[in-house]
Motif scaffolding. Structure first.
Motif, PDB file in Angstrom:
ATOM      1  N   VAL A 274      -7.770 -21.031 -27.336  1.00  0.00           N
ATOM      2  CA  VAL A 274      -8.607 -19.957 -26.820  1.00  0.00           C
ATOM      3  C   VAL A 274      -9.996 -20.057 -27.426  1.00  0.00           C
ATOM      4  CG1 VAL A 274      -8.917 -17.471 -26.745  1.00  0.00           C
ATOM      5  CG2 VAL A 274      -6.650 -18.451 -26.404  1.00  0.00           C
ATOM      6  N   MET A 275     -11.019 -19.886 -26.595  1.00  0.00           N
ATOM      7  CA  MET A 275     -12.400 -20.000 -27.064  1.00  0.00           C
ATOM      8  C   MET A 275     -13.059 -18.623 -27.192  1.00  0.00           C
ATOM      9  SD  MET A 275     -12.555 -23.209 -27.501  1.00  0.00           S
ATOM     10  CE  MET A 275     -14.290 -23.451 -27.840  1.00  0.00           C
ATOM     11  N   ASN A 276     -13.114 -17.863 -26.095  1.00  0.00           N
ATOM     12  CA  ASN A 276     -13.762 -16.550 -26.170  1.00  0.00           C
ATOM     13  C   ASN A 276     -13.279 -15.667 -25.036  1.00  0.00           C
ATOM     14  OD1 ASN A 276     -15.217 -17.439 -23.864  1.00  0.00           O
ATOM     15  ND2 ASN A 276     -16.690 -18.433 -25.221  1.00  0.00           N
ATOM     16  N   LEU A 277     -13.768 -14.422 -25.044  1.00  0.00           N
ATOM     17  CA  LEU A 277     -13.354 -13.422 -24.069  1.00  0.00           C
ATOM     18  C   LEU A 277     -14.552 -12.966 -23.252  1.00  0.00           C
ATOM     19  CD1 LEU A 277     -11.073 -11.446 -23.063  1.00  0.00           C
ATOM     20  CD2 LEU A 277     -11.943  -9.829 -24.768  1.00  0.00           C
ATOM     21  N   ILE A 278     -14.349 -12.881 -21.945  1.00  0.00           N
ATOM     22  CA  ILE A 278     -15.379 -12.373 -21.035  1.00  0.00           C
ATOM     23  C   ILE A 278     -14.932 -10.996 -20.561  1.00  0.00           C
ATOM     24  CG2 ILE A 278     -16.645 -12.782 -18.902  1.00  0.00           C
ATOM     25  CD1 ILE A 278     -15.959 -15.763 -19.224  1.00  0.00           C
ATOM     26  N   GLY A 279     -15.615  -9.940 -20.954  1.00  0.00           N
ATOM     27  CA  GLY A 279     -15.230  -8.587 -20.585  1.00  0.00           C
ATOM     28  C   GLY A 279     -14.982  -7.713 -21.802  1.00  0.00           C
ATOM     29  N   ASP A 280     -14.788  -6.427 -21.561  1.00  0.00           N
ATOM     30  CA  ASP A 280     -14.615  -5.443 -22.642  1.00  0.00           C
ATOM     31  C   ASP A 280     -13.183  -4.921 -22.633  1.00  0.00           C
ATOM     32  OD1 ASP A 280     -15.036  -3.618 -24.673  1.00  0.00           O
ATOM     33  OD2 ASP A 280     -15.810  -2.078 -23.314  1.00  0.00           O
ATOM     34  N   VAL A 281     -12.498  -5.018 -23.776  1.00  0.00           N
ATOM     35  CA  VAL A 281     -11.122  -4.525 -23.878  1.00  0.00           C
ATOM     36  C   VAL A 281     -10.966  -3.550 -25.040  1.00  0.00           C
ATOM     37  CG1 VAL A 281     -10.158  -6.633 -22.860  1.00  0.00           C
ATOM     38  CG2 VAL A 281     -10.435  -6.472 -25.350  1.00  0.00           C
ATOM     39  N   LYS A 282     -12.035  -3.168 -25.684  1.00  0.00           N
ATOM     40  CA  LYS A 282     -11.941  -2.327 -26.876  1.00  0.00           C
ATOM     41  C   LYS A 282     -11.358  -0.955 -26.540  1.00  0.00           C
ATOM     42  CE  LYS A 282     -14.566  -0.880 -30.931  1.00  0.00           C
ATOM     43  NZ  LYS A 282     -15.881  -0.906 -31.618  1.00  0.00           N
ATOM     44  N   GLY A 283     -10.272  -0.595 -27.230  1.00  0.00           N
ATOM     45  CA  GLY A 283      -9.607   0.679 -27.011  1.00  0.00           C
ATOM     46  C   GLY A 283      -8.823   0.758 -25.710  1.00  0.00           C
ATOM     47  N   LYS A 284      -8.648  -0.348 -25.040  1.00  0.00           N
ATOM     48  CA  LYS A 284      -7.987  -0.367 -23.723  1.00  0.00           C
ATOM     49  C   LYS A 284      -6.544  -0.868 -23.838  1.00  0.00           C
ATOM     50  CE  LYS A 284     -11.817   0.309 -21.098  1.00  0.00           C
ATOM     51  NZ  LYS A 284     -11.983   1.232 -19.968  1.00  0.00           N
ATOM     52  N   VAL A 285      -5.800  -0.587 -22.768  1.00  0.00           N
ATOM     53  CA  VAL A 285      -4.464  -1.165 -22.604  1.00  0.00           C
ATOM     54  C   VAL A 285      -4.629  -2.399 -21.715  1.00  0.00           C
ATOM     55  CG1 VAL A 285      -2.133  -0.828 -21.701  1.00  0.00           C
ATOM     56  CG2 VAL A 285      -3.322   1.061 -22.847  1.00  0.00           C
ATOM     57  N   ALA A 286      -4.474  -3.568 -22.306  1.00  0.00           N
ATOM     58  CA  ALA A 286      -4.709  -4.822 -21.601  1.00  0.00           C
ATOM     59  C   ALA A 286      -3.421  -5.304 -20.934  1.00  0.00           C
ATOM     60  CB  ALA A 286      -5.230  -5.887 -22.561  1.00  0.00           C
ATOM     61  N   HIS A 307      -6.251  -8.494 -29.232  1.00  0.00           N
ATOM     62  CA  HIS A 307      -6.108  -7.598 -30.390  1.00  0.00           C
ATOM     63  C   HIS A 307      -7.324  -7.717 -31.307  1.00  0.00           C
ATOM     64  CE1 HIS A 307      -2.123  -5.877 -29.833  1.00  0.00           C
ATOM     65  NE2 HIS A 307      -1.632  -7.080 -29.526  1.00  0.00           N
ATOM     66  N   HIS A 308      -7.818  -8.906 -31.460  1.00  0.00           N
ATOM     67  CA  HIS A 308      -8.991  -9.115 -32.328  1.00  0.00           C
ATOM     68  C   HIS A 308     -10.215  -8.415 -31.752  1.00  0.00           C
ATOM     69  CE1 HIS A 308     -12.466 -11.411 -33.930  1.00  0.00           C
ATOM     70  NE2 HIS A 308     -11.775 -11.351 -35.063  1.00  0.00           N
ATOM     71  N   GLU A 309     -10.285  -8.328 -30.419  1.00  0.00           N
ATOM     72  CA  GLU A 309     -11.416  -7.686 -29.749  1.00  0.00           C
ATOM     73  C   GLU A 309     -11.228  -6.174 -29.605  1.00  0.00           C
ATOM     74  OE1 GLU A 309     -14.281  -9.023 -28.876  1.00  0.00           O
ATOM     75  OE2 GLU A 309     -13.709 -11.008 -29.626  1.00  0.00           O
ATOM     76  N   GLY A 310     -10.115  -5.623 -30.121  1.00  0.00           N
ATOM     77  CA  GLY A 310      -9.941  -4.182 -30.161  1.00  0.00           C
ATOM     78  C   GLY A 310      -9.030  -3.580 -29.118  1.00  0.00           C
ATOM     79  N   ALA A 311      -8.249  -4.386 -28.428  1.00  0.00           N
ATOM     80  CA  ALA A 311      -7.305  -3.851 -27.443  1.00  0.00           C
ATOM     81  C   ALA A 311      -6.240  -3.012 -28.133  1.00  0.00           C
ATOM     82  CB  ALA A 311      -6.661  -4.984 -26.663  1.00  0.00           C
ATOM     83  N   ARG A 312      -5.926  -1.844 -27.543  1.00  0.00           N
ATOM     84  CA  ARG A 312      -4.947  -0.949 -28.151  1.00  0.00           C
ATOM     85  C   ARG A 312      -3.524  -1.466 -27.975  1.00  0.00           C
ATOM     86  NH1 ARG A 312      -5.971   3.495 -25.388  1.00  0.00           N
ATOM     87  NH2 ARG A 312      -3.987   3.902 -24.333  1.00  0.00           N
ATOM     88  N   GLU A 313      -3.207  -1.893 -26.769  1.00  0.00           N
ATOM     89  CA  GLU A 313      -1.891  -2.449 -26.460  1.00  0.00           C
ATOM     90  C   GLU A 313      -2.079  -3.629 -25.513  1.00  0.00           C
ATOM     91  OE1 GLU A 313       0.365   0.673 -24.703  1.00  0.00           O
ATOM     92  OE2 GLU A 313       0.823   1.667 -26.603  1.00  0.00           O
ATOM     93  N   VAL A 314      -1.132  -4.562 -25.548  1.00  0.00           N
ATOM     94  CA  VAL A 314      -1.181  -5.721 -24.662  1.00  0.00           C
ATOM     95  C   VAL A 314       0.165  -5.865 -23.966  1.00  0.00           C
ATOM     96  CG1 VAL A 314      -1.518  -8.219 -24.470  1.00  0.00           C
ATOM     97  CG2 VAL A 314      -2.850  -6.901 -26.145  1.00  0.00           C
ATOM     98  N   TYR A 315       0.125  -5.897 -22.638  1.00  0.00           N
ATOM     99  CA  TYR A 315       1.305  -6.155 -21.819  1.00  0.00           C
ATOM    100  C   TYR A 315       1.164  -7.534 -21.181  1.00  0.00           C
ATOM    101  CZ  TYR A 315       2.604  -1.193 -22.054  1.00  0.00           C
ATOM    102  OH  TYR A 315       2.977   0.062 -22.486  1.00  0.00           O
ATOM    103  N   ALA A 316       2.247  -8.265 -21.115  1.00  0.00           N
ATOM    104  CA  ALA A 316       2.265  -9.559 -20.445  1.00  0.00           C
ATOM    105  C   ALA A 316       3.100  -9.439 -19.176  1.00  0.00           C
ATOM    106  CB  ALA A 316       2.843 -10.636 -21.361  1.00  0.00           C
ATOM    107  N   CYS A 317       2.529  -9.825 -18.042  1.00  0.00           N
ATOM    108  CA  CYS A 317       3.221  -9.747 -16.754  1.00  0.00           C
ATOM    109  C   CYS A 317       3.230 -11.130 -16.110  1.00  0.00           C
ATOM    110  CB  CYS A 317       2.533  -8.760 -15.816  1.00  0.00           C
ATOM    111  SG  CYS A 317       2.453  -7.072 -16.433  1.00  0.00           S
ATOM    112  N   SER A 318       4.395 -11.590 -15.746  1.00  0.00           N
ATOM    113  CA  SER A 318       4.514 -12.912 -15.144  1.00  0.00           C
ATOM    114  C   SER A 318       5.701 -12.934 -14.193  1.00  0.00           C
ATOM    115  CB  SER A 318       4.686 -13.982 -16.230  1.00  0.00           C
ATOM    116  OG  SER A 318       4.859 -15.251 -15.654  1.00  0.00           O
ATOM    117  N   THR A 319       5.551 -13.689 -13.104  1.00  0.00           N
ATOM    118  CA  THR A 319       6.643 -13.793 -12.129  1.00  0.00           C
ATOM    119  C   THR A 319       7.727 -14.734 -12.610  1.00  0.00           C
ATOM    120  OG1 THR A 319       5.056 -13.388 -10.340  1.00  0.00           O
ATOM    121  CG2 THR A 319       7.193 -14.290  -9.718  1.00  0.00           C
ATOM    122  N   HIS A 320       7.322 -15.899 -13.127  1.00  0.00           N
ATOM    123  CA  HIS A 320       8.289 -16.946 -13.480  1.00  0.00           C
ATOM    124  C   HIS A 320       8.395 -17.097 -14.990  1.00  0.00           C
ATOM    125  CE1 HIS A 320       7.971 -17.838  -9.259  1.00  0.00           C
ATOM    126  NE2 HIS A 320       6.723 -18.239  -9.378  1.00  0.00           N
ATOM    127  N   ALA A 321       9.586 -16.907 -15.514  1.00  0.00           N
ATOM    128  CA  ALA A 321       9.835 -17.040 -16.952  1.00  0.00           C
ATOM    129  C   ALA A 321      10.509 -18.381 -17.214  1.00  0.00           C
ATOM    130  CB  ALA A 321      10.702 -15.890 -17.446  1.00  0.00           C
TER     131      ALA A 321
END
Length: 389
Positions: A274-286, A307-321
């Protein structure tokens, strides 16, 4: 051959033949010319007023009614994901077709249909998930068995299409395996493919037969809508630049949430940085959205960045596991509030962890099969996201 010809006064020897040509107020008979090798001669119209021999009106000359099976749709399951196949059949109110699939001692695959499919529309449910080569070969042999059994149409229902990531040449002297697999399925005898969340839309163009591309987004969206997350707190995140279109469509349906993009640079297969993030996630549910999770390297490093950029919670959604090692260790490390997947690929019991939620796409695929079978578009009502045109 004897003659069926008769007149009002005399009757010659007869055979068991009655013309199917309709006649008003009368019967049609055919003369057979013995001198012309038994070819049919001129037809004679017999009116109801003329005397007709009794044996012509008896049941002896009537066709025995043939019981026709009104249900011309058959669903068969391979060994890759039988539980999903059962759920699809249950949604459709049908029973799975009887089929024998065996492995010989040398690893060869044997397939035999245990019921007739002559003139039927056959749907074969078989994802080409790991072991990909085994399941792909099994699908090809199932298609061949149905073709040789005189099925009217054969549709390969592929919830997960393996080799989809090999859809282009990124370096010299590489193969495009997605095109090769598409050719194999077509040449085996499939008339149509029903796939769920292909890795890239261009894979549909590799097939020389119709492809119905179904999206698993409605299932995940319905689940997220049931959770108490304020829309103002949401941000949808694409784990790479290639998934921006998918994430944007997802965000639009999720209360038109804002979009963020994780920029990554891949140094090798199954290795991501990972290199960097485009967008604002601070205090958000990502909510991170991707089509598949393989080793979970991309999505876990993306979650760490969020999390490093300040996201409150992170959910992962994917069709194929796909969940190739060490995916479980990465996903259960505490980076994710919840990992939401579907059952296009079966998840073994050892791969379950507390944050994992598995949703079923059986209703989605079952509805898609009905609509394909009935030649009905998917652009109406609840299943508007089916992608069936």
């Amino acid at each position: 051959m004897a003659s069926l010809a008769f007149s009002s006064g005399s009757v010659a020897a007869t055979n068991k033949f009655r013309s199917s040509i309709p006649a008003k107020n009368g019967l049609i008979s055919c003369r057979v010319n013995f001198k012309e090798n038994g070819r049919l001669g001129a037809q004679t119209l017999i009116s109801e007023q003329e005397t007709v021999p009794d044996f012509l009106t008896s049941n002896h000359f009537e066709k025995t009614p043939i019981r026709k099976d009104e249900n011309r749709l058959r669903i068969f399951s391979g060994t890759a994901n039988p539980l999903l196949s059962e759920e699809i059949a249950c949604y459709m109110g049908l029973d799975l077709g009887k089929i024998d699939i065996k492995r010989f001692a040398d690893g060869e695959i044997y397939v035999q249909l245990r019921e007739s499919v002559r003139g039927c529309d056959v749907y074969l449910v078989q994802p080409t998930c790991p072991p990909a080569n085994e399941n792909l070969m099994e699908l090809l042999i199932m298609i061949d068995a149905c073709r040789r059994a005189s099925a009217k149409t054969i549709t390969a229902v592929i919830p997960y299409f393996g080799y989809a990531r090999a859809d282009r040449k990124t370096q010299g002297r590489e193969s495009i395996a997605a095109k090769l697999v598409a050719n194999l399925i077509t040449e085996a005898g499939a008339d149509r493919v029903l796939a769920c969340d292909l890795h890239s839309g261009q894979s549909m163009g590799y097939f020389d037969i119709p492809v119905d591309h179904v999206h698993g987004q409605p299932v995940i969206l319905d689940y997220l809508a049931s959770k108490t997350i304020y829309s103002d707190d949401l941000v949808v995140v694409s784990p790479d630049v290639g998934g921006v279109a998918r994430a944007r469509a997802f965000a639009k349906k999720l209360s038109d949430a804002p979009l963020a993009i994780v920029d990554k640079r891949r140094h090798g297969h199954n290795v991501a940085e990972v290199m960097n993030l485009i967008g604002d996630v601070k205090g958000k549910v990502a909510v991170m959205v991707d089509d598949m999770i393989d080793t979970a390297g991309t999505i876990s490093k993306g979650a760490a960045l969020l999390h490093h950029e300040g996201a409150r919670e992170v959910y992962a959604c994917s069709t194929h596991a796909v969940f190739s090692p060490p995916a479980i260790e990465r996903l259960s490390s505490g980076l994710f509030q919840e990992v939401i997947i579907t059952n296009t690929i079966p998840v073994s019991e050892k791969n379950y962890f507390p944050q994992l939620t598995v949703l079923s796409v059986a209703n989605l695929l079952g509805e898609s099969i009905w609509r394909v079978h009935d030649d009905y578009s998917g652009g109406f009502e609840h299943f508007s996201g089916l992608g069936i045109d």
